[in-house]
Design a protein around this motif. Structure first.
Motif, PDB file in Angstrom:
ATOM      1  N   GLY A 213       0.875  -1.272   0.030  1.00  0.00           N
ATOM      2  CA  GLY A 213       0.032  -0.095   0.041  1.00  0.00           C
ATOM      3  C   GLY A 213       0.932   1.192  -0.316  1.00  0.00           C
ATOM      4  O   GLY A 213       0.408   2.364  -0.276  1.00  0.00           O
ATOM      5  N   LEU A 214       2.176   1.244   0.394  1.00  0.00           N
ATOM      6  CA  LEU A 214       2.863   2.215   0.344  1.00  0.00           C
ATOM      7  C   LEU A 214       3.216   3.018  -1.108  1.00  0.00           C
ATOM      8  O   LEU A 214       3.203   4.279  -0.822  1.00  0.00           O
ATOM      9  N   LEU A 215       2.992   2.262  -1.965  1.00  0.00           N
ATOM     10  CA  LEU A 215       3.082   2.854  -3.219  1.00  0.00           C
ATOM     11  C   LEU A 215       1.625   3.286  -4.078  1.00  0.00           C
ATOM     12  O   LEU A 215       1.223   3.274  -5.109  1.00  0.00           O
ATOM     13  N   ALA A 228       9.908   5.819   8.810  1.00  0.00           N
ATOM     14  CA  ALA A 228       9.188   6.953   8.402  1.00  0.00           C
ATOM     15  C   ALA A 228       9.611   7.482   7.059  1.00  0.00           C
ATOM     16  O   ALA A 228       9.045   8.034   6.393  1.00  0.00           O
ATOM     17  N   GLU A 229      10.842   7.401   7.052  1.00  0.00           N
ATOM     18  CA  GLU A 229      11.554   8.258   5.730  1.00  0.00           C
ATOM     19  C   GLU A 229      11.305   7.500   4.651  1.00  0.00           C
ATOM     20  O   GLU A 229      11.205   7.872   3.402  1.00  0.00           O
ATOM     21  N   VAL A 230      11.159   5.883   4.812  1.00  0.00           N
ATOM     22  CA  VAL A 230      10.643   5.161   3.636  1.00  0.00           C
ATOM     23  C   VAL A 230       9.393   5.723   3.107  1.00  0.00           C
ATOM     24  O   VAL A 230       8.921   5.734   2.059  1.00  0.00           O
ATOM     25  N   LYS A 231       8.331   5.499   4.216  1.00  0.00           N
ATOM     26  CA  LYS A 231       6.885   5.800   3.955  1.00  0.00           C
ATOM     27  C   LYS A 231       7.010   7.448   3.355  1.00  0.00           C
ATOM     28  O   LYS A 231       6.145   7.697   2.611  1.00  0.00           O
ATOM     29  N   MET A 233       9.153   8.823   1.354  1.00  0.00           N
ATOM     30  CA  MET A 233       9.489   8.628   0.144  1.00  0.00           C
ATOM     31  C   MET A 233       8.449   8.268  -0.787  1.00  0.00           C
ATOM     32  O   MET A 233       8.152   8.756  -1.829  1.00  0.00           O
ATOM     33  N   GLY A 234       7.559   7.222  -0.255  1.00  0.00           N
ATOM     34  CA  GLY A 234       6.531   6.531  -1.036  1.00  0.00           C
ATOM     35  C   GLY A 234       5.563   7.681  -1.266  1.00  0.00           C
ATOM     36  O   GLY A 234       4.969   7.960  -2.316  1.00  0.00           O
ATOM     37  N   ARG A 235       5.393   8.576  -0.313  1.00  0.00           N
ATOM     38  CA  ARG A 235       4.311   9.705  -0.354  1.00  0.00           C
ATOM     39  C   ARG A 235       4.857  10.708  -1.426  1.00  0.00           C
ATOM     40  O   ARG A 235       4.039  11.113  -2.381  1.00  0.00           O
ATOM     41  N   ARG A 236       6.189  10.769  -1.401  1.00  0.00           N
ATOM     42  CA  ARG A 236       6.610  11.999  -2.503  1.00  0.00           C
ATOM     43  C   ARG A 236       6.558  11.222  -3.789  1.00  0.00           C
ATOM     44  O   ARG A 236       6.206  12.306  -5.000  1.00  0.00           O
ATOM     45  N   LEU A 237       6.916   9.958  -3.990  1.00  0.00           N
ATOM     46  CA  LEU A 237       6.594   9.318  -5.303  1.00  0.00           C
ATOM     47  C   LEU A 237       5.251   9.439  -5.869  1.00  0.00           C
ATOM     48  O   LEU A 237       4.998   9.855  -6.948  1.00  0.00           O
ATOM     49  N   VAL A 238       4.222   9.067  -4.854  1.00  0.00           N
ATOM     50  CA  VAL A 238       2.830   9.159  -5.211  1.00  0.00           C
ATOM     51  C   VAL A 238       2.431  10.715  -5.760  1.00  0.00           C
ATOM     52  O   VAL A 238       1.794  10.795  -6.869  1.00  0.00           O
ATOM     53  N   GLN A 239       2.884  11.487  -5.151  1.00  0.00           N
ATOM     54  CA  GLN A 239       2.653  12.885  -5.535  1.00  0.00           C
ATOM     55  C   GLN A 239       3.436  13.477  -6.684  1.00  0.00           C
ATOM     56  O   GLN A 239       2.531  13.875  -7.655  1.00  0.00           O
ATOM     57  N   PHE A 240       4.456  12.632  -6.802  1.00  0.00           N
ATOM     58  CA  PHE A 240       5.360  13.048  -8.263  1.00  0.00           C
ATOM     59  C   PHE A 240       4.498  12.549  -9.376  1.00  0.00           C
ATOM     60  O   PHE A 240       4.334  13.209 -10.507  1.00  0.00           O
ATOM     61  N   CYS A 241       3.905  11.317  -9.307  1.00  0.00           N
ATOM     62  CA  CYS A 241       3.318  10.588 -10.221  1.00  0.00           C
ATOM     63  C   CYS A 241       1.813  11.344 -10.516  1.00  0.00           C
ATOM     64  O   CYS A 241       1.406  11.651 -11.722  1.00  0.00           O
ATOM     65  N   TRP A 242       1.306  12.096  -9.462  1.00  0.00           N
ATOM     66  CA  TRP A 242       0.100  12.504  -9.534  1.00  0.00           C
ATOM     67  C   TRP A 242       0.099  13.914 -10.289  1.00  0.00           C
ATOM     68  O   TRP A 242      -0.537  13.929 -11.187  1.00  0.00           O
ATOM     69  N   GLN A 243       1.329  14.378 -10.197  1.00  0.00           N
ATOM     70  CA  GLN A 243       1.546  15.653 -10.956  1.00  0.00           C
ATOM     71  C   GLN A 243       1.791  15.509 -12.446  1.00  0.00           C
ATOM     72  O   GLN A 243       1.413  16.348 -13.269  1.00  0.00           O
ATOM     73  N   LEU A 244       2.359  14.394 -12.680  1.00  0.00           N
ATOM     74  CA  LEU A 244       2.164  13.962 -14.263  1.00  0.00           C
ATOM     75  C   LEU A 244       0.956  13.406 -14.802  1.00  0.00           C
ATOM     76  O   LEU A 244       0.858  13.088 -15.796  1.00  0.00           O
ATOM     77  N   GLY A 245       0.150  13.244 -13.793  1.00  0.00           N
ATOM     78  CA  GLY A 245      -1.390  12.763 -14.289  1.00  0.00           C
ATOM     79  C   GLY A 245      -1.151  11.251 -14.402  1.00  0.00           C
ATOM     80  O   GLY A 245      -2.162  10.577 -15.226  1.00  0.00           O
ATOM     81  N   ARG A 295      12.826   5.589 -10.452  1.00  0.00           N
ATOM     82  CA  ARG A 295      13.984   4.557  -9.520  1.00  0.00           C
ATOM     83  C   ARG A 295      15.002   5.255  -9.076  1.00  0.00           C
ATOM     84  O   ARG A 295      15.613   5.436  -8.244  1.00  0.00           O
ATOM     85  N   THR A 296      15.479   6.275  -9.901  1.00  0.00           N
ATOM     86  CA  THR A 296      16.550   7.208  -9.638  1.00  0.00           C
ATOM     87  C   THR A 296      16.246   8.248  -8.608  1.00  0.00           C
ATOM     88  O   THR A 296      16.887   8.321  -7.535  1.00  0.00           O
ATOM     89  N   LEU A 297      14.969   8.796  -8.528  1.00  0.00           N
ATOM     90  CA  LEU A 297      14.302   9.515  -7.413  1.00  0.00           C
ATOM     91  C   LEU A 297      14.491   8.964  -6.155  1.00  0.00           C
ATOM     92  O   LEU A 297      14.890   9.275  -4.912  1.00  0.00           O
ATOM     93  N   ILE A 298      14.159   7.568  -6.176  1.00  0.00           N
ATOM     94  CA  ILE A 298      13.945   6.729  -5.062  1.00  0.00           C
ATOM     95  C   ILE A 298      15.185   6.229  -4.445  1.00  0.00           C
ATOM     96  O   ILE A 298      15.270   5.759  -3.209  1.00  0.00           O
ATOM     97  N   SER A 299      16.283   6.216  -5.282  1.00  0.00           N
ATOM     98  CA  SER A 299      17.466   5.364  -4.921  1.00  0.00           C
ATOM     99  C   SER A 299      18.098   5.719  -3.307  1.00  0.00           C
ATOM    100  O   SER A 299      18.566   4.786  -3.001  1.00  0.00           O
ATOM    101  N   PRO A 300      18.099   6.928  -2.976  1.00  0.00           N
ATOM    102  CA  PRO A 300      18.593   6.991  -1.742  1.00  0.00           C
ATOM    103  C   PRO A 300      17.956   6.172  -0.605  1.00  0.00           C
ATOM    104  O   PRO A 300      18.383   5.922   0.514  1.00  0.00           O
ATOM    105  N   PHE A 301      16.859   5.653  -0.973  1.00  0.00           N
ATOM    106  CA  PHE A 301      15.906   5.012   0.253  1.00  0.00           C
ATOM    107  C   PHE A 301      15.441   3.778  -0.467  1.00  0.00           C
ATOM    108  O   PHE A 301      14.771   2.890   0.166  1.00  0.00           O
ATOM    109  N   ALA A 302      16.212   3.193  -1.319  1.00  0.00           N
ATOM    110  CA  ALA A 302      15.916   1.908  -1.982  1.00  0.00           C
ATOM    111  C   ALA A 302      16.590   0.755  -1.099  1.00  0.00           C
ATOM    112  O   ALA A 302      17.556   1.025  -0.238  1.00  0.00           O
ATOM    113  N   ASN A 303      15.945  -0.581  -1.249  1.00  0.00           N
ATOM    114  CA  ASN A 303      16.473  -1.696  -0.725  1.00  0.00           C
ATOM    115  C   ASN A 303      16.526  -1.699   0.763  1.00  0.00           C
ATOM    116  O   ASN A 303      17.566  -2.018   1.312  1.00  0.00           O
TER     117      ASN A 303
END
Ligand code: NAD
Length: 318
Positions: A213-215, A228-231, A233-245, A295-303
Motif C-alpha cells: 500500500g505504500l506506493l 518513516a523516511e521510506v514512507k 519517500m512513498g508519499r513523495r513518489l505518489v505526489q510526483f506521479c500525480w503531478q504527471l497525471g 527509480r533514480t528519485l527513490i534510490s537514496p531510500f531503496a533496498n
C-alpha cells in the motif's frame, strides 16, 4: 492478460494475480459484497491466480474468497497457506498442517488446493520446516489435497537455505513466494533468490508490488513496518506521479510485471475499481523512461527492509 508457467508445475497463471488479504480486512474494513464483485470481475478480466491464507483476517479472507469462488473454482489456480495463524501465532507441526489444510478446504469450499505454502517461515525453526512441515505437505500432495507445495516469507536467505536443505529432488519445493523484495523501492530478490529459483526450476511468485500500500494514493496501513523516511519517500513518489497525471500504483505494477522470471505478481485487491485499474495497468503500455526516472528519485531510500522472524533468520544485521 498474459500468462506464464509456474516453474515446473505446468500451471498456467496470470501474470497479475489476486492477493486476497484485503478481503480479510488487513488493509481496513472491506465490504464483503464488493469483495465478491471484485473476485468475479478479476476472473472475467483474465486473472486466474488467487492467493489467500488462514492468517488473513484470522480465517475471514478464506471464508469470503471461498464464497466468492462458489461455482467458479475450476476457473482459478487457488493457493493458500499453513503455519501462520495470528500475528504471533505459528505452528509448523505435522498435526497442525494436516488440520489446517482440511479447515482451509472447508472454508474455500473445495476439495483440493492448487498450491499449498508454508507461511512466513522465518518465524519457524528451519529444521522443523525441512524435516516436518515440508514432508507433511508432500504427503498431502500425494493424498491429492494439494497439487503443488512451497514456502513464503520476507527473509530470502532463509527461503533459499530451507529449499537447499530439502535435498536432491529436482525441485525441492515447487514454488516460492517472496514479498516486498522486488518492486519500485527494492530489488534485492534478484540478488538473493532469483538465481536460485531459476537454477532449480522453482516457480517464483512476487507479492506486494505496491509495497503493501505504500506506493498507492491511499498510503500504507498503520501497521506498515517501513521506516518513516521510506514512507515519506512513498508519499513523495505518489505526489510526483500525480503531478504527471498518472497513478503511482500503475507504474509500480508495470515495473514488477516486466520481471522475466516471476510467474505471477500478486496485488492485494478487494474492490472492482482496483481490479479494473490494475488489469488496465498490467495490460497497458509502459513508460520505461519514467520508470528509470522514478527509480533514480527513490534510490537514496531503496533496498531497505525490516527485521521479521527469528534472529537467526534475518537477511541483514540490524
Ligand atoms: P500490495 O502491495 O498488493 O498492496 C495492497 C494495498 O494496495 C491494499 O491496501 C490495496 O487496497 C491497495 N491497492 C491495490 N490496488 C490499488 C490501486 N489500483 N489503487 C490504490 N490502491 C490499491 O500488498 P499485499 O496485499 O500485502 O500483497 C499482495 C498479496 O500478496 C496479499 O494480498 C497476499 O495474498 C500476498 N502476500 C503474501 C505474503 C506471504 O505469504 N508472506 C506476504 C505479503 C503478501
Amino acid at each position: 492478460m498474459e500468462y506464464a508457467t509456474l516453474g515446473r508445475t505446468g500451471l498456467r497463471v496470470s501474470k497479475l494475480g489476486f492477493g486476497a488479504s484485503p478481503l480479510g480486512n488487513e488493509f481496513g474494513e472491506a465490504d464483503p459484497a464488493e469483495g465478491e464483485r471484485a473476485v468475479h470481475c478479476a476472473i472475467d478480466l483474465g486473472i486466474n491466480y488467487f492467493d489467500v491464507a488462514p492468517y488473513y483476517g484470522r480465517t475471514l479472507a478464506e471464508t469470503r474468497l471461498g464464497a466468492a469462488l462458489e461455482g467458479r473454482r475450476d476457473k482459478v489456480v487457488l493457493a493458500t497457506k499453513c503455519g501462520r495463524y495470528d500475528v504471533d501465532g505459528f505452528d509448523f507441526s505435522a498435526a497442525r498442517i494436516r488440520l489446517s489444510i482440511d479447515e482451509s478446504l472447508q472454508r474455500l469450499r473445495t476439495d483440493y488446493l492448487d498450491v499449498f505454502l508454508a507461511h512466513d517461515i522465518e518465524f519457524a525453526d528451519a529444521r522443523q520446516v525441512v524435516e516436518e512441515a515440508i514432508p507433511t505437505m508432500r504427503e498431502l500432495q500425494q493424498e491429492g489435497k494439494a497439487r503443488f507445495i512451497g514456502i513464503t516469507g520476507l527473509q530470502l536467505n532463509m527461503l533459499r537455505r530451507v529449499a537447499e536443505r530439502i535435498g536432491a529432488e529436482a525441485a525441492p519445493v515447487d514454488a516460492i513466494l517472496s514479498y516486498c523484495r522486488y518492486n519500485l523501492l527494492i530489488t534485492d530478490m534478484d540478488d538473493l533468490l532469483t538465481p536460485f529459483v531459476q537454477r532449480h526450476g522453482i516457480g517464483l511468485i512476487n507479492a506486494s508490488p505496491l509495497h503493501m500500500g505504500l506506493l498507492t494514493a491511499g498510503g500504507p496501513p498503520s501497521w506498515h513496518p517501513a521506516t518513516a523516511e521510506v514512507k515519506e519517500m512513498g508519499r513523495r513518489l505518489v505526489q510526483f506521479c500525480w503531478q504527471l497525471g498518472i497513478r503511482a500504483s500503475d507504474l509500480a505494477l508495470q515495473f514488477c510485471l516486466q520481471h522475466p522470471d516471476v510467474a505471477t505478481t500478486l496485488a492485494g485487491m478487494s474492490t472492482v475499481e482496483h481490479v479494473r485499474q490494475n488489469v488496465a495497468a498490467a495490460t497497458g503500455s509502459v513508460d520505461a523512461a519514467l520508470i528509470v526516472e522514478v527509480r533514480t528519485l527513490i534510490s537514496p531510500f531503496a533496498n531497505r527492509i525490516w527485521p521479521t522472524g527469528r534472529p537467526e533468520n534475518q537477511d541483514y544485521a540490524s
